[in-house]
Design a protein around this motif. Structure first.
Motif, PDB file in Angstrom:
ATOM      1  N   TRP A   7       0.837  -1.211   0.000  1.00 24.65           N
ATOM      2  CA  TRP A   7       0.000   0.000   0.000  1.00 24.65           C
ATOM      3  C   TRP A   7       0.868   1.257   0.000  1.00 24.65           C
ATOM      4  O   TRP A   7       0.581   2.241  -0.697  1.00 24.65           O
ATOM      5  CB  TRP A   7      -0.928   0.005   1.203  1.00 24.65           C
ATOM      6  CG  TRP A   7      -2.206  -0.745   0.983  1.00 24.65           C
ATOM      7  CD1 TRP A   7      -2.602  -1.909   1.577  1.00 24.65           C
ATOM      8  CD2 TRP A   7      -3.268  -0.368   0.099  1.00 24.65           C
ATOM      9  NE1 TRP A   7      -3.835  -2.293   1.121  1.00 24.65           N
ATOM     10  CE2 TRP A   7      -4.274  -1.360   0.216  1.00 24.65           C
ATOM     11  CE3 TRP A   7      -3.477   0.697  -0.774  1.00 24.65           C
ATOM     12  CZ2 TRP A   7      -5.459  -1.306  -0.516  1.00 24.65           C
ATOM     13  CZ3 TRP A   7      -4.663   0.748  -1.506  1.00 24.65           C
ATOM     14  CH2 TRP A   7      -5.627  -0.233  -1.374  1.00 24.65           C
ATOM     15  N   THR A   8       1.938   1.226   0.789  1.00 24.54           N
ATOM     16  CA  THR A   8       2.841   2.380   0.831  1.00 24.54           C
ATOM     17  C   THR A   8       3.450   2.635  -0.538  1.00 24.54           C
ATOM     18  O   THR A   8       3.532   3.782  -0.999  1.00 24.54           O
ATOM     19  CB  THR A   8       3.948   2.149   1.870  1.00 24.54           C
ATOM     20  OG1 THR A   8       3.363   1.934   3.155  1.00 24.54           O
ATOM     21  CG2 THR A   8       4.883   3.347   1.939  1.00 24.54           C
ATOM     22  N   LEU A   9       3.874   1.553  -1.197  1.00 22.67           N
ATOM     23  CA  LEU A   9       4.468   1.686  -2.528  1.00 22.67           C
ATOM     24  C   LEU A   9       3.478   2.299  -3.512  1.00 22.67           C
ATOM     25  O   LEU A   9       3.831   3.183  -4.306  1.00 22.67           O
ATOM     26  CB  LEU A   9       4.933   0.315  -3.022  1.00 22.67           C
ATOM     27  CG  LEU A   9       5.509   0.260  -4.443  1.00 22.67           C
ATOM     28  CD1 LEU A   9       6.723   1.166  -4.571  1.00 22.67           C
ATOM     29  CD2 LEU A   9       5.881  -1.184  -4.803  1.00 22.67           C
ATOM     30  N   VAL A  10       2.234   1.856  -3.473  1.00 21.81           N
ATOM     31  CA  VAL A  10       1.210   2.380  -4.384  1.00 21.81           C
ATOM     32  C   VAL A  10       0.974   3.866  -4.133  1.00 21.81           C
ATOM     33  O   VAL A  10       0.947   4.685  -5.066  1.00 21.81           O
ATOM     34  CB  VAL A  10      -0.104   1.593  -4.228  1.00 21.81           C
ATOM     35  CG1 VAL A  10      -1.245   2.284  -4.981  1.00 21.81           C
ATOM     36  CG2 VAL A  10       0.063   0.164  -4.718  1.00 21.81           C
ATOM     37  N   VAL A  11       0.826   4.235  -2.855  1.00 21.81           N
ATOM     38  CA  VAL A  11       0.498   5.624  -2.513  1.00 21.81           C
ATOM     39  C   VAL A  11       1.650   6.566  -2.870  1.00 21.81           C
ATOM     40  O   VAL A  11       1.452   7.604  -3.518  1.00 21.81           O
ATOM     41  CB  VAL A  11       0.140   5.736  -1.014  1.00 21.81           C
ATOM     42  CG1 VAL A  11       0.042   7.206  -0.595  1.00 21.81           C
ATOM     43  CG2 VAL A  11      -1.165   5.021  -0.727  1.00 21.81           C
ATOM     44  N   VAL A  12       2.860   6.209  -2.447  1.00 21.15           N
ATOM     45  CA  VAL A  12       3.982   7.140  -2.672  1.00 21.15           C
ATOM     46  C   VAL A  12       4.368   7.204  -4.151  1.00 21.15           C
ATOM     47  O   VAL A  12       4.808   8.248  -4.641  1.00 21.15           O
ATOM     48  CB  VAL A  12       5.203   6.772  -1.800  1.00 21.15           C
ATOM     49  CG1 VAL A  12       4.841   6.807  -0.327  1.00 21.15           C
ATOM     50  CG2 VAL A  12       5.804   5.432  -2.180  1.00 21.15           C
ATOM     51  N   SER A  13       4.189   6.102  -4.881  1.00 20.19           N
ATOM     52  CA  SER A  13       4.492   6.122  -6.312  1.00 20.19           C
ATOM     53  C   SER A  13       3.510   7.011  -7.061  1.00 20.19           C
ATOM     54  O   SER A  13       3.900   7.779  -7.951  1.00 20.19           O
ATOM     55  CB  SER A  13       4.471   4.701  -6.894  1.00 20.19           C
ATOM     56  OG  SER A  13       5.498   3.903  -6.343  1.00 20.19           O
ATOM     57  N   ALA A  14       2.231   6.918  -6.709  1.00 20.08           N
ATOM     58  CA  ALA A  14       1.222   7.759  -7.357  1.00 20.08           C
ATOM     59  C   ALA A  14       1.466   9.236  -7.045  1.00 20.08           C
ATOM     60  O   ALA A  14       1.374  10.101  -7.930  1.00 20.08           O
ATOM     61  CB  ALA A  14      -0.172   7.344  -6.915  1.00 20.08           C
ATOM     62  N   ALA A  15       1.786   9.542  -5.789  1.00 18.35           N
ATOM     63  CA  ALA A  15       2.068  10.926  -5.414  1.00 18.35           C
ATOM     64  C   ALA A  15       3.333  11.432  -6.107  1.00 18.35           C
ATOM     65  O   ALA A  15       3.379  12.572  -6.588  1.00 18.35           O
ATOM     66  CB  ALA A  15       2.220  11.041  -3.896  1.00 18.35           C
ATOM     67  N   GLY A  16       4.359  10.589  -6.165  1.00 19.85           N
ATOM     68  CA  GLY A  16       5.582  10.975  -6.848  1.00 19.85           C
ATOM     69  C   GLY A  16       5.374  11.192  -8.337  1.00 19.85           C
ATOM     70  O   GLY A  16       5.993  12.079  -8.940  1.00 19.85           O
ATOM     71  N   PHE A  17       4.483  10.405  -8.929  1.00 21.58           N
ATOM     72  CA  PHE A  17       4.188  10.577 -10.354  1.00 21.58           C
ATOM     73  C   PHE A  17       3.573  11.948 -10.608  1.00 21.58           C
ATOM     74  O   PHE A  17       3.961  12.646 -11.553  1.00 21.58           O
ATOM     75  CB  PHE A  17       3.232   9.483 -10.828  1.00 21.58           C
ATOM     76  CG  PHE A  17       2.935   9.535 -12.299  1.00 21.58           C
ATOM     77  CD1 PHE A  17       3.761   8.893 -13.211  1.00 21.58           C
ATOM     78  CD2 PHE A  17       1.841  10.231 -12.787  1.00 21.58           C
ATOM     79  CE1 PHE A  17       3.507   8.942 -14.568  1.00 21.58           C
ATOM     80  CE2 PHE A  17       1.570  10.297 -14.142  1.00 21.58           C
ATOM     81  CZ  PHE A  17       2.408   9.639 -15.035  1.00 21.58           C
ATOM     82  N   MET A  18       2.618  12.343  -9.771  1.00 20.42           N
ATOM     83  CA  MET A  18       1.974  13.645  -9.967  1.00 20.42           C
ATOM     84  C   MET A  18       2.992  14.778  -9.818  1.00 20.42           C
ATOM     85  O   MET A  18       3.008  15.717 -10.617  1.00 20.42           O
ATOM     86  CB  MET A  18       0.829  13.830  -8.974  1.00 20.42           C
ATOM     87  CG  MET A  18      -0.383  12.962  -9.231  1.00 20.42           C
ATOM     88  SD  MET A  18      -1.839  13.546  -8.334  1.00 20.42           S
ATOM     89  CE  MET A  18      -1.275  13.465  -6.650  1.00 20.42           C
ATOM     90  N   ALA A  19       3.821  14.694  -8.782  1.00 18.81           N
ATOM     91  CA  ALA A  19       4.801  15.758  -8.548  1.00 18.81           C
ATOM     92  C   ALA A  19       5.819  15.841  -9.677  1.00 18.81           C
ATOM     93  O   ALA A  19       6.174  16.928 -10.140  1.00 18.81           O
ATOM     94  CB  ALA A  19       5.505  15.531  -7.211  1.00 18.81           C
ATOM     95  N   GLY A  20       6.295  14.681 -10.147  1.00 16.75           N
ATOM     96  CA  GLY A  20       7.265  14.669 -11.229  1.00 16.75           C
ATOM     97  C   GLY A  20       6.673  15.100 -12.558  1.00 16.75           C
ATOM     98  O   GLY A  20       7.323  15.786 -13.356  1.00 16.75           O
ATOM     99  N   LEU A  21       5.425  14.707 -12.793  1.00 20.15           N
ATOM    100  CA  LEU A  21       4.757  15.029 -14.055  1.00 20.15           C
ATOM    101  C   LEU A  21       4.692  16.529 -14.289  1.00 20.15           C
ATOM    102  O   LEU A  21       4.880  17.004 -15.414  1.00 20.15           O
ATOM    103  CB  LEU A  21       3.349  14.434 -14.045  1.00 20.15           C
ATOM    104  CG  LEU A  21       2.490  14.640 -15.294  1.00 20.15           C
ATOM    105  CD1 LEU A  21       3.058  13.849 -16.459  1.00 20.15           C
ATOM    106  CD2 LEU A  21       1.048  14.225 -15.017  1.00 20.15           C
ATOM    107  N   ASP A  22       4.445  17.291 -13.238  1.00 19.09           N
ATOM    108  CA  ASP A  22       4.211  18.720 -13.418  1.00 19.09           C
ATOM    109  C   ASP A  22       5.478  19.521 -13.654  1.00 19.09           C
ATOM    110  O   ASP A  22       5.413  20.728 -13.838  1.00 19.09           O
ATOM    111  CB  ASP A  22       3.430  19.272 -12.221  1.00 19.09           C
ATOM    112  CG  ASP A  22       1.930  19.074 -12.402  1.00 19.09           C
ATOM    113  OD1 ASP A  22       1.214  20.062 -12.565  1.00 19.09           O
ATOM    114  OD2 ASP A  22       1.492  17.922 -12.430  1.00 19.09           O
ATOM    115  N   ASN A  23       6.642  18.859 -13.689  1.00 21.30           N
ATOM    116  CA  ASN A  23       7.868  19.547 -14.083  1.00 21.30           C
ATOM    117  C   ASN A  23       7.780  20.054 -15.523  1.00 21.30           C
ATOM    118  O   ASN A  23       8.131  21.194 -15.811  1.00 21.30           O
ATOM    119  CB  ASN A  23       9.071  18.606 -13.952  1.00 21.30           C
ATOM    120  CG  ASN A  23       9.764  18.721 -12.616  1.00 21.30           C
ATOM    121  OD1 ASN A  23      10.273  19.764 -12.250  1.00 21.30           O
ATOM    122  ND2 ASN A  23       9.767  17.634 -11.862  1.00 21.30           N
ATOM    123  N   LEU A  24       7.325  19.185 -16.435  1.00 25.19           N
ATOM    124  CA  LEU A  24       7.338  19.523 -17.862  1.00 25.19           C
ATOM    125  C   LEU A  24       5.980  19.415 -18.537  1.00 25.19           C
ATOM    126  O   LEU A  24       5.880  19.630 -19.744  1.00 25.19           O
ATOM    127  CB  LEU A  24       8.338  18.613 -18.600  1.00 25.19           C
ATOM    128  CG  LEU A  24       9.821  18.827 -18.300  1.00 25.19           C
ATOM    129  CD1 LEU A  24      10.671  17.785 -19.020  1.00 25.19           C
ATOM    130  CD2 LEU A  24      10.264  20.219 -18.710  1.00 25.19           C
TER     131      LEU A  24
END
Length: 475
Positions: A7-24
């Protein structure tokens, strides 16, 4: 991995994806934004840059706040701020409101991103962290690399507002899951290092601001020179404060006495300098020279940008078995080789079919870097110091990305330009060569990590008691 780790992996990966996506993600939507909201070139540049600025500047503060007030609590706070900022960006009535909302997004991402890795390290046993970090790294790397594709597709088929709206339901879905499934933990320092926090945040602000404005304003502009000089001096003052006077430093300088910690962070800075700047120019090459739409250009980048989904989990598995050092060294070497190969292909007017192999090499190289690096960073320090170690490495990456866009764009402008396809080619070829040289230097830096450091340090970390944790769902 147990259920909570998954569950931790799913949550932090999804949050990290959103944060990284908004770079470009905004880059390919700028023409549509300008047509709808107006604004000049400087306004459009700030729409992209303000997110990078706030994100990079506040990463170490976000990690420190997590150590002080609770990592799960601050993760939820950062995710809430990011989601609200996304909604505000989608609803922005003018360009000024959009820039402000992007700044709010950056603040939320800066608090959230360093804690994703810390929470994951606390939830996953040391022997399994390579696989977990591999998945997390694949998702995070994919987010940064596919930002232009996702932004272009949403803008082309829906509207530019959807590049922000897409974050809102994801954020709202993650918040209750994160509260229920993540365990609380804190760092060992009960007090926040206020002077250190102010010095590092303002210092990073000056450096990143100078890098962002260097090309559009000119490197001799008073704002640029003042920002770079003032930021550099403040960062030197931060080092002095942390080393000599801070009773409970937010970033103990003794960490840099570790050859592994210094080498990994140097490699991260150089990798993002070469990779981020190259992606910035290559995505424009496909559109400006190839004549593709933003979506088509993004699809043609997939042999590179999509590779982490396939390779990073495997790299994580290998990290658990052979250690991270050889994978990071090989990955950065392949990334450098791929960038140099792409420069040669462009210089000889090679068609897209001939460019695919070098794009694949770039993708494999990037994938081999991401997972082992995360593992090496966490293994360099004690569990109580993993928050600030993650914040430091993320700050290095963001500064490297800003530096990469500035340096490679300067090389591009000095040798070519946007006037014609030939001028663009004249500029991008030497820029990619510089990017390849920088990434190769990153490979050399990674080679300084002690042999099999990842495996040995992981065992060492596993022997330490974990930071005190509160069961999921409690504060």
């Amino acid at each position: 991995m147990n259920r909570q780790a998954v569950w931790t992996l799913v949550v932090v990966s999804a949050a990290g994806f959103m944060a990284g996506l908004d770079n470009l993600v905004v880059t390919t939507a700028l023409p549509a934004i300008r047509a709808d909201l107006g604004g000049g070139l400087a306004d459009l540049e700030w729409t992209v840059s303000v997110y990078t600025l706030t994100f990079a500047v506040l990463l170490m503060l976000g990690a420190a706040l997590g150590d002080r007030f609770g990592r799960r609590r601050m993760f939820l706070t950062g995710l809430t701020v990011f989601t609200l900022g996304s909604a505000a960006a989608a609803l922005a009535p003018n360009i000024g409101a959009l820039i402000a909302a992007r700044a709010v997004q950056g603040v939320g991402a800066a608090v959230t991103m360093p804690l994703t890795l810390t929470l994951l390290a606390a939830a996953v046993p040391a022997a399994k962290r390579g696989v977990a970090f591999g998945i997390w790294s694949a998702v995070s790397g994919l987010a940064v690399a596919t930002g232009p594709l996702i932004g272009g597709s949403l803008t082309e088929h829906f509207s530019w507002q959807w590049i922000f709206w897409v974050n809102v339901p994801v954020g709202l879905a993650l918040l209750p899951v994160a509260r229920a499934k993540l365990a609380e933990s804190r760092g060992e320092n009960p007090r926040l290092d206020v002077p250190g926090t102010v010095l590092v945040s303002t210092g990073l602000f000056g450096v990143v601001l100078g890098l962002i404005r260097g090309n559009p304003d000119g490197w001799t502009h008073p704002l640029v020179l003042g920002s770079l000089t003032g930021g550099g001096l403040l960062l030197l003052a931060f080092v002095g404060w942390e080393a000599r006077w801070a009773r409970q430093p937010m970033l103990p300088m003794r960490l840099f006495r570790s050859r592994a910690f210094s080498a990994v962070n140097s490699a991260s800075l150089l990798m993002f300098l070469g990779m981020f700047g190259s992606i910035f120019l290559i995505s424009q090459y496909f559109q400006g020279v190839g004549g593709y739409t933003p979506e088509q250009a993004g699809l043609r980048m997939l042999p590179w940008t999509g590779m982490p989904l396939l390779v990073s989990p495997l790299a994580g598995l290998l990290t658990d078995r052979i250690g991270g050092r050889p994978l990071v060294v090989a990955g950065l070497a392949l990334q450098a080789l791929g960038l140099a190969g792409f420069a040669v292909a462009i210089d000889h007017s090679a068609g897209y079919g001939q460019q695919i192999p070098v794009l694949v090499v770039c993708g494999i190289g990037m994938s081999l870097y991401f997972a082992p690096t995360a593992n090496l960073v966490m293994a360099c320090v004690r569990p109580a110091e993993q928050g600030i170690a993650s914040g430091t490495n993320n700050a290095m990456r963001e500064v490297g990305g800003a530096l990469g866009v500035a340096v490679l764009s300067a090389v591009f402008s000095a040798r070519g330009g946007y006037g014609s396809a030939g001028a663009f080619t004249d500029g991008i070829v030497p820029a990619l060569v510089v990017g390849a040289v920088v990434v190769a230097a990153g490979s050399a830096a990674a080679a300084l990590v002690p042999r099999r450091h990842g495996m040995r340090a992981a065992v060492k970390v596993a022997d330490h008691p974990r930071p005190a944790a509160v069961p999921a769902g409690r504060s």
